[in-house]
Every structure is written in C-alpha cells, then in structure tokens.
Scaffold this motif. Structure first.
Motif, PDB file in Angstrom:
ATOM      1  N   SER A 136     -45.750  79.563  62.841  1.00  0.00           N
ATOM      2  CA  SER A 136     -44.810  78.895  63.747  1.00  0.00           C
ATOM      3  C   SER A 136     -44.217  79.877  64.751  1.00  0.00           C
ATOM      4  O   SER A 136     -43.818  79.484  65.847  1.00  0.00           O
TER       5      SER A 136
ATOM      6  N   ARG B 281     -41.145  73.484  65.859  1.00  0.00           N
ATOM      7  CA  ARG B 281     -42.389  73.594  65.095  1.00  0.00           C
ATOM      8  C   ARG B 281     -42.142  73.371  63.600  1.00  0.00           C
ATOM      9  O   ARG B 281     -42.909  72.695  62.928  1.00  0.00           O
ATOM     10  N   LEU B 282     -41.050  73.948  63.089  1.00  0.00           N
ATOM     11  CA  LEU B 282     -40.748  73.802  61.660  1.00  0.00           C
ATOM     12  C   LEU B 282     -40.284  72.391  61.313  1.00  0.00           C
ATOM     13  O   LEU B 282     -40.502  71.921  60.200  1.00  0.00           O
TER      14      LEU B 282
ATOM     15  N   ILE C 114     -39.222  77.590  67.691  1.00  0.00           N
ATOM     16  CA  ILE C 114     -39.597  77.673  66.271  1.00  0.00           C
ATOM     17  C   ILE C 114     -39.011  76.496  65.499  1.00  0.00           C
ATOM     18  O   ILE C 114     -39.677  75.910  64.644  1.00  0.00           O
TER      19      ILE C 114
END
Length: 157
Positions: A61, A130-131, A127
């Motif tokens: 990520s 993405r997570l 990030i």
C-alpha cells in the motif's frame, strides 16, 4: 488494541526528491532530500489469521505512493504553468518565474507547499484510501523522515 509498525528505512521504503519551500529563507532554493516513511496502524481487531493486517499488504500500500515521488522534483500544483511546449512546465512561485522542467521530471504536489508536514499528509491520504479497501476499523499515523533526524507526522483523530 493492536499496533502494526512498518519502519521504512529498514524496509527499503525510501525515496529521493527535490523541492523548495518559498516561505523559508534557506529552503526557498531548489534542493533535495532522501526520505523514508514509517507507517503505524492501530486496530481493535485481528483477522482469523491472528493478524490485524499482513505487513506485506501494508508495504504494498505504501510503495506506489512513494514511487510516484522518487527521483522527481515536487512542484505544488498552484506553481505550475503550461509551457508552449506540451512536454514541459514552467514553475512560478508567487508569480515569479523560477524555471522550466520536463513533465517527466516532476511530481505535481496537491498541497500549497511540499514541506515534510504536507508530504506526511499526502502519504496519509493515499495510504489510508488503499488500506480502507482491506481494513474497516483502524487508525493510521504516517511519519516522514526528511534525512536523518528530521521527522514530521500526520494522523487524524
């Protein structure tokens, strides 16, 4: 509460970029740094595997986010003007011309300046998104190291 930490300098999550900070006497000149990123994830849950999230997924990520900046010159989008040649951009800081660069050599930075604080915020947003596709309840903290010993962090409450 469970905590996962990925220490970028130990995991190859590093990059080099050029930038400038117009409102700082020393840093207003074009210069560069070697950066690394640390990511901390707090979660109240673990998966069936016993992990809050796999370290490999966290690193996957992070990598595309920092690779976009690696060996690029970061230019805030407000400082970009189109050059007559479509392959180049002109850099204007406070309406003063500072130079022309190839589009291939720049990273268009979406904040008003590319300080370590705003780099941390940019990385956090990227990030986190993405997570969020993988995890549901978690808190994220991003720490940017601008060379050895200088850090800036970003997280949301």
């Amino acid at each position: 509460m469970y905590r996962i930490e990925v220490i970028g300098s130990l995991k190859g999550l590093t990059w080099s970029s050029g930038h400038y900070v117009p409102d700082n006497e020393k840093c207003k000149n074009f210069h560069g740094h070697d950066y690394s990123i640390d990511v901390i994830i707090d979660s109240e849950e673990v998966e069936k595997s016993g992990m809050a999230i796999d370290f490999t997924i966290v690193k996957k990520s992070i990598k595309p986010v920092i690779e976009g900046m690696d060996h690029k010159f970061m230019v805030p989008e407000t400082d970009i003007r189109q050059n007559s040649n479509p392959n180049f951009i002109d850099i204007y800081v406070e309406d003063n011309y500072r130079g022309t660069m190839s589009k291939n050599d720049i990273f268009v930075f979406p904040y008003p300046t590319d300080t370590a604080e705003f780099i941390a915020k940019y990385c956090y947003k990227e990030i986190f998104g993405r997570l969020l596709r993988i995890m549901h309840q978690f808190k994220l903290r991003v720490i940017i190291h601008e060379g050895p010993g200088n850090t800036a962090a970003y997280w949301e409450k």
